[in-house]
Scaffold this motif. Structure first.
Motif, short mmCIF file in Angstrom:
data_model
loop_
_atom_site.label_atom_id
_atom_site.label_comp_id
_atom_site.label_asym_id
_atom_site.label_seq_id
_atom_site.Cartn_x
_atom_site.Cartn_y
_atom_site.Cartn_z
N ASN A 185 51.59 50.53 60.97
CA ASN A 185 50.97 50.48 59.64
C ASN A 185 50.33 51.81 59.24
OD1 ASN A 185 49.41 49.29 61.87
ND2 ASN A 185 47.69 49.28 60.45
N LEU B 204 48.41 44.11 53.48
CA LEU B 204 49.32 44.33 54.60
C LEU B 204 49.42 43.06 55.43
CD1 LEU B 204 50.59 46.96 55.75
CD2 LEU B 204 48.62 47.11 57.25
N LEU C 213 46.93 40.56 59.27
CA LEU C 213 47.02 41.98 59.58
C LEU C 213 47.17 42.22 61.09
CD1 LEU C 213 46.63 44.32 57.54
CD2 LEU C 213 44.31 44.53 58.42
#
Ligand SMILES: [Zn+2]
Length: 314
Positions: A113, A176, A229
């Motif tokens: 990420n 995300l 996440l």
């Protein structure tokens, strides 16, 4: 959860007890390949990360029984999500300079990420930049696709892209999730249907995890960080897919900077800590920075070793 940290007390090469690497009752199995897994390096100027990454690579490269392949699980750089271009460029430059200097083993990478450029920049300021999103990281890591597979020494390796964007303008840090997009899920099903080789799956975010429950912090907006996440939110779909493919033996990940070993429906799930620890200032919770060495056997068995490379002599 099981934690095994080997402290280095002698020559690095003597720490891998090859004669013990074959599990009991498995004396006929032959090793197919030895790999190293590195993840969550978070390299960037201004801290100890370049020295630390160098030490991790020196450790791996100095093993007399050296891995043939390094799987890099992503979060290579400190952060590109909300960082300006010059900073991100400096981070990637450092990544390459340490790798060039300290490593001569082939590396296959997944995206983390923090490798994604600009997603958390306010007001989508970078959206029209040609390097926006995953493009920059793909270029730097020499990846022609976000997800891919390959065969090596009788094993099949699948590299996934765990990083899924879920736009949330109210709090960009929630934008995300760990999951595969539909196209990638279809590709994975097809890829698995076309191999009978023992299979190892690499993802940045864990597909299955228990220790994520101990990982909490607040986002800027004061929200507790959501599970979306921390682990794959499509793990049920993945479990149901994996059930149809007994060749899947091992799933490895990082992201949490914590170590755990789970076995579920005969598949081993390893979250292999991090190279960085807690952002290069020590352990993250109970977990020192580590590298992971994994032996993959012809009969599909696996054996992993977690090493606190920071204590290696050098
Ligand atoms: Zn991560």
């Amino acid at each position: 959860m099981k934690r095994r940290t080997f402290l280095t007390t002698g020559l690095a090469a003597s720490l891998l007890p090859d004669h013990q690497a074959i599990p009991q009752g498995n004396t006929q199995a032959k090793r197919a390949i030895r790999i190293a897994h590195i993840t969550d390096i978070h390299i960037g100027p201004g801290n100890r990360s370049a020295q630390g990454f160098a030490k991790a690579l020196q450790f791996i490269n100095s093993l007399s029984d050296k891995p043939e392949l390094i799987l890099n699980g992503g979060d290579c750089i400190l952060n590109a999500l909300e960082t300006d271009k010059a900073d991100v460029k400096a981070q990637w430059q450092l990544w390459h300079s340490v790798l060039r200097q300290e490593n001569n083993i082939p590396v296959m990478s997944a995206i983390g990420n923090h490798d994604v450029f600009g997603w958390f920049m306010p007001n989508d300021t970078l959206k029209n930049d040609p390097l926006y999103g995953k493009k920059w990281a793909l270029d730097e890591l020499g990846m022609s696709e976000r997800y891919y597979s390959f065969d090596r020494q009788g094993w099949h390796f699948i590299v996934l892209d765990s990083i899924y964007q879920t736009p949330n303008p109210a709090d960009p840090e929630l934008g995300l999730a760990g999951r595969l997009d539909d196209q990638q899920m279809r590709w994975l099903a097809n890829d698995l249907a076309n191999t009978t080789r023992p299979t190892c799956i690499l993802s940045h975010i864990p597909i299955l995890s228990a220790c994520y429950q101990f990982f909490r912090f607040e986002t800027r907006a004061g929200n507790q960080i959501p599970a979306s996440l921390l682990t794959h939110t499509d793990s049920l779909e993945l479990k149901n897919l994996f059930k149809q493919h007994s060749q899947i033996k091992l799933c490895i990940s990082g992201h949490l900077h914590m170590q755990e070993e789970l076995t579920y429906l005969s598949i081993k799930y390893l979250c292999n800590g991090s190279i960085a620890g807690r952002r290069w200032i020590g352990p993250f919770q109970e977990f020192e920075p580590i590298v992971t060495i994994i032996d993959l056997y012809e009969d599909g068995r696996t054996q992993h070793y977690w090493y606190d490379y920071t204590k290696a002599p050098r």
